[in-house]
Structure formats: C-alpha cells, structure tokens
Design an enzyme around this catalytic site. Structure first.
Site, PDB file in Angstrom:
ATOM      1  N   LYS A 109       0.856  -1.190   0.000  1.00 29.26           N
ATOM      2  CA  LYS A 109       0.000   0.000   0.000  1.00 29.26           C
ATOM      3  C   LYS A 109       0.882   1.226   0.000  1.00 29.26           C
ATOM      4  CE  LYS A 109      -4.488   0.893   0.177  1.00 29.26           C
ATOM      5  NZ  LYS A 109      -5.586   0.066  -0.331  1.00 29.26           N
TER       6      LYS A 109
HETATM    7  P1  NAD Z   1     -13.039   7.389  -3.300  1.00 31.94           P
HETATM    8  O1  NAD Z   1     -12.058   8.456  -3.077  1.00 31.94           O
HETATM    9  O2  NAD Z   1     -13.492   7.095  -4.688  1.00 31.94           O
HETATM   10  O3  NAD Z   1     -14.359   7.667  -2.419  1.00 31.94           O
HETATM   11  C1  NAD Z   1     -14.337   7.844  -1.050  1.00 31.94           C
HETATM   12  C2  NAD Z   1     -15.705   8.346  -0.646  1.00 31.94           C
HETATM   13  O4  NAD Z   1     -15.809   8.349   0.764  1.00 31.94           O
HETATM   14  C3  NAD Z   1     -15.976   9.776  -1.100  1.00 31.94           C
HETATM   15  O5  NAD Z   1     -17.317   9.890  -1.563  1.00 31.94           O
HETATM   16  C4  NAD Z   1     -15.778  10.585   0.162  1.00 31.94           C
HETATM   17  O6  NAD Z   1     -16.510  11.804   0.163  1.00 31.94           O
HETATM   18  C5  NAD Z   1     -16.323   9.603   1.175  1.00 31.94           C
HETATM   19  N1  NAD Z   1     -15.899   9.870   2.537  1.00 31.94           N
HETATM   20  C6  NAD Z   1     -14.692  10.244   3.016  1.00 31.94           C
HETATM   21  N2  NAD Z   1     -14.739  10.392   4.345  1.00 31.94           N
HETATM   22  C7  NAD Z   1     -16.005  10.087   4.712  1.00 31.94           C
HETATM   23  C8  NAD Z   1     -16.681  10.033   5.954  1.00 31.94           C
HETATM   24  N3  NAD Z   1     -16.048  10.339   7.097  1.00 31.94           N
HETATM   25  N4  NAD Z   1     -17.986   9.674   5.967  1.00 31.94           N
HETATM   26  C9  NAD Z   1     -18.630   9.378   4.823  1.00 31.94           C
HETATM   27  N5  NAD Z   1     -18.046   9.395   3.632  1.00 31.94           N
HETATM   28  C10 NAD Z   1     -16.754   9.754   3.575  1.00 31.94           C
HETATM   29  O7  NAD Z   1     -12.438   6.094  -2.603  1.00 31.94           O
HETATM   30  P2  NAD Z   1     -12.799   4.565  -2.894  1.00 31.94           P
HETATM   31  O8  NAD Z   1     -11.835   4.066  -3.886  1.00 31.94           O
HETATM   32  O9  NAD Z   1     -14.248   4.438  -3.156  1.00 31.94           O
HETATM   33  O10 NAD Z   1     -12.404   3.903  -1.498  1.00 31.94           O
HETATM   34  C11 NAD Z   1     -13.327   3.805  -0.418  1.00 31.94           C
HETATM   35  C12 NAD Z   1     -12.908   2.670   0.492  1.00 31.94           C
HETATM   36  O11 NAD Z   1     -12.864   1.462  -0.259  1.00 31.94           O
HETATM   37  C13 NAD Z   1     -11.529   2.802   1.139  1.00 31.94           C
HETATM   38  O12 NAD Z   1     -11.556   2.196   2.408  1.00 31.94           O
HETATM   39  C14 NAD Z   1     -10.653   1.997   0.210  1.00 31.94           C
HETATM   40  O13 NAD Z   1      -9.468   1.562   0.846  1.00 31.94           O
HETATM   41  C15 NAD Z   1     -11.580   0.857  -0.117  1.00 31.94           C
HETATM   42  N6  NAD Z   1     -11.250   0.102  -1.317  1.00 31.94           N
HETATM   43  C16 NAD Z   1     -11.156   0.724  -2.533  1.00 31.94           C
HETATM   44  C17 NAD Z   1     -10.871  -0.043  -3.656  1.00 31.94           C
HETATM   45  C18 NAD Z   1     -10.823   0.557  -5.028  1.00 31.94           C
HETATM   46  O14 NAD Z   1     -10.677  -0.212  -5.990  1.00 31.94           O
HETATM   47  N7  NAD Z   1     -10.967   1.857  -5.217  1.00 31.94           N
HETATM   48  C19 NAD Z   1     -10.653  -1.417  -3.535  1.00 31.94           C
HETATM   49  C20 NAD Z   1     -10.768  -2.018  -2.282  1.00 31.94           C
HETATM   50  C21 NAD Z   1     -11.080  -1.239  -1.187  1.00 31.94           C
END
Ligand code: NAD
Length: 421
Positions: A109
């Site tokens: 990461k």
């Molecule tokens: P992203 O940046 O696309 O979206 C994050 C979202 O969360 C945004 O809408 C943001 O406004 C919101 N957010 C941030 N803080 C917040 C809070 N306190 N309360 C409510 N909403 C909040 O990110 P993502 O890629 O969708 O990642 C989200 C989660 O999924 C993370 O934990 C990430 O590690 C995990 N994840 C992502 C992927 C991927 O392929 N992108 C894969 C596995 C896991």
C-alpha cells in the site's frame, strides 16, 4: 489497553485480527511473527512546486507487507490522515485479500499525506510524479503494482505509469492497474470493487434467504466503491434509502433516485445538493444507525466501533471500505447475529480485476467485458463459498473465517519457500 481507552489505530486492529486467526489455525509462532511484520517500508519527504510559486514538502509512504505469494499489490491513498501505521495496516489487509481470492499477489500500500481537495490538478500531477520518482526503486510489474484508493483515480494512475515509463525509457503498462482504458487499463476495472461488494452481498442474501428486490440498503461513502455498489443494488431492484460522502448524507425511506444522486455527486462533488433534494439530510453517524437490510460502509476505517455497534440495525454488513469494523465491534455483531461480509472478501473484486489488468498488460492481451465479468463473478462466488464453509465448520464469524483462509495460504506458502538461508 482496549479500544475504548485510546484512538483506534488501524494497525492495532489488523494485528489483533491476525492473532485471532493465528490462534484458531494453531500457527507456528515463528511463522506467525514473520507474517505480522511488514517486509519493506519506505518513507519519503519530497518538494512540490505549487501554483503560487511556493514549494511545499509532502510526506509519502510505500509499504510492502508480504511478497511471499507474488509481487506486492495495493492502492495509493491521498488523504490528510495518511500515516505509516495506516499504510502498514492497509498493506497487511491486501496480503490476506489476495490470498482469500487466491490470486498470485502479495500485499502493499502507499499514500501521501495531503489534502487533495485543496490542490489544483497541476499540483496533484506534480505531487504524483515526484512521489512516483521517489518510490520508483520499489515499484514495477514484477515487484509492486500500485492502484487507485481513496482520492486517487485513473488519471493519477496514468501519471504514475507515465513517470515510471519515462524513468525506464519505454512504456511499462504493468506498473499500475486502474489505468484509463486508453493506456492499457482493463474493461471492468473501474466498476470491479463496487460490483464485487454487490456480488458478495448477493451471496450473503442467498445464504440468509433475504430477497434483494425491495431490500433497504444504506451506503456510507459515495466514491468509486460506494457509488458503484449503490448502482448495482439499485439496478437489482433494492431500495438505496441513504448514501453519504464526507460532507454528510441524504435519506429517503422510499428509496433514493441513485442515478440522480450520482449525477449530482459528479457535478458538485457532493451528494447534498439542491438537485438531489429527493431526501432529507442526515449526519454520517445517524446514517450508520438506520434500520436497513444491507449496510455498506465504503469510506474509511473504524466506522463501526464499540461506540455505535449496539445501535446498528441491519441484517448484513458488506464492507466496501478496508477496516471499517473494529475487533470489539465484530464480536458484538456476531453475538447479535448480524452477518458481516468482511472487507478482505467483500471488496476483493478490485484486486481481482487489477490482477486481470496486469495479466493482460504482461501478455499484451485484451479481454472482453463479458470474459472479465464472468471470471470475476466465478472467483468471488467461489471465495465466498470457501469462507462460509470455514465459518460454519469452525463456528467462527465470517471475518475470522476469511482471515483463516488468507493467512493459512500465506503461512503455507512461507513454509514451502522455507527460510533463507
Ligand atoms: P473514493 O475516493 O473514490 O471515495 C471515497 C468516498 O468516501 C468519497 O465519496 C468521500 O466523500 C467519502 N468519505 C470520506 N470520508 C467520509 C466520511 N467520514 N464519511 C462518509 N463518507 C466519507 O475512494 P474509494 O476508492 O471508493 O475507497 C473507499 C474505500 O474502499 C476505502 O476504504 C478503500 O481503501 C476501499 N477500497 C477501494 C478499492 C478501489 O478499488 N478503489 C478497492 C478495495 C477497497
């Protein structure tokens, strides 16, 4: 010290999870210690030229937790709270996740401590390129392959790929996944994580006899993962009754118009907008406590803790985010009969299609959307069945079962490779 007495550190959560699973697996203590440690950690402080002519110093990280089963794999996060322990925990979860879905990757990461919302596109590009240069000795298609995470996207991946390729002197598609399609990205990668959350939640629904049609769904986070998961539930006839982002959420017990909400999010970077006034505003803490059938935390770590777990009113939690539930909360959820599809299974669709992207890049192949979707669905359904089987056989919650599967595979690979020299 319990989590009640201090700020919750995601690395402590990750370590406790390993201890729980290691005890069940009766792991050799030496192997147990080895797999808890990160293999390589790089911290970089680097300058970036800002638009006003000033120079700002940023701190970035790249951590490879374990590369026993294959090259490191894991996203890059841009967020003010990024620190070494968070990156270590996220890298460790990547190791177990790749092993749960049985793809030949280790876990890694990265991240930069920054506030991307206050930066211009040019500043983000400058920061990304310099960060890539700083960590370039650690990444590469055979070594460690970054991907998008919170507040990074296909454009950021394009800048990483371009900078790395300039350093090498030739185009290296396989250095990152989650790239734009025009630069060797894979069909289906953008949707993969949210789609995987839906597929695994659907498997849970089948197991528990809960119809998806008409089910009430609450989604925390409206980004790549949460927004797309909401779309899949909506298309399957479920009612997404609430969704939020970092500014708060909207709620309508009759179900939100998800396409309109996502259009507003795209236009204004916020779900609470005049055009999306199809629901009432709701605070993030309240959203998690809504009465629903599926709760999909898809934002950040430590959202379901000892503080709010007794107020959670759902049948199923499918974790789009990494680490949204603490071990203390896990125990209580299990005791209350709330079925949790843990992060290392629920959001594994992302790393699975990243693996497909990497394979296509290395072999210069282009797979069809149908082929990718079929392979993804098969892998996730098989993994869900394997985890459920362990959970029933060992009488443990789904997280412990998933960790037993993932950690067991990493431990076995470690034994087979042996300790050098
Ligand atoms: P992203 O940046 O696309 O979206 C994050 C979202 O969360 C945004 O809408 C943001 O406004 C919101 N957010 C941030 N803080 C917040 C809070 N306190 N309360 C409510 N909403 C909040 O990110 P993502 O890629 O969708 O990642 C989200 C989660 O999924 C993370 O934990 C990430 O590690 C995990 N994840 C992502 C992927 C991927 O392929 N992108 C894969 C596995 C896991």
């Amino acid at each position: 010290m319990t989590e009640k007495e201090k700020k919750i550190n995601p690395l402590d959560v990750a370590m406790r999870q390993v201890d729980i699973a290691a005890e069940r697996l009766k792991l050799d203590p030496g192997i147990g210690e080895k797999i808890k440690k990160t293999k390589r950690e790089l911290i970089v402080h680097f300058p970036v030229k800002m638009d006003d002519g000033s120079v700002e110093i940023f701190t970035g990280y790249r951590v490879q937790h374990n590369v026993t089963r294959g090259p490191g794999k894991g996203g890059v996060r841009y967020h003010p709270d990024v620190d070494l322990d968070e990156v270590r925990a996220l890298a460790m979860w990547m190791t177990w996740k790749a092993a749960v879905v049985n793809i030949p990757f280790g876990g890694a990461k990265g991240g930069v401590q920054c506030n991307p919302k206050s930066m211009s596109p040019r500043e983000l590009e400058n920061m990304t390129r310099r960060y890539t240069w700083e960590i370039s000795m650690m990444i590469g298609p055979d070594q460690d392959i970054p991907a998008p995470d919170v507040y990074t996207n296909p454009q950021v991946m394009a800048w990483i790929m371009d900078t790395y390729s300039i350093l090498k002197g030739y185009t290296v598609h396989g250095v990152v996944t989650g790239k734009p399609l025009e630069l060797g990205g894979s069909l289906g990668r953008f949707e993969a994580t949210g789609k995987g959350v839906f597929i695994t939640a659907q498997e849970a629904a089948r197991h528990l006899n809960i119809p998806i049609e008409g089910a009430r769904v609450v989604v925390q986070g409206c980004g790549n993962v949460g927004g797309i998961a909401a779309q899949y539930f909506d298309r399957a006839g479920a009612k997404v009754i609430a969704i939020s982002d970092s500014s708060g959420g909207i709620y309508n017990k009759k179900g939100l118009d998800i396409s309109a909400v996502l259009d507003c999010k795209k236009k204004y970077s916020c779900v609470i907008t005049p055009e999306a006034k199809m629901g009432e505003e709701i605070k993030n803490e309240e959203l998690l406590e809504l009465d629903c059938d599926f709760l999909i935390p898809s934002a950040l770590e430590n959202q379901i803790t000892h503080k709010n777990v007794s107020k959670i009113k759902t049948k199923v939690i499918a974790e789009g985010a990494n680490g949204p539930t603490t071990p203390e909360a896990d125990q209580i959820l299990f005791g209350r009969g709330i079925f949790v599809v843990p992060d290392i299974l629920a959001n594994a669709g992302g790393v699975t299609v990243s693996y497909f992207e990497w394979v296509q890049n290395l072999q210069e192949l282009l797979w069809s959307e149908e082929e990718i979707s079929d392979r993804l669905t098969r892998i996730l359904k098989r993994s869900f069945a394997e985890v459920l089987n362990i959970s029933q056989r060992e009488k443990v919650d789904m997280r412990t079962a998933a960790l037993m599967l993932g950690i067991g595979r990493v431990a076995e690979a470690t034994k087979l490779r042996g300790i050098y020299p």
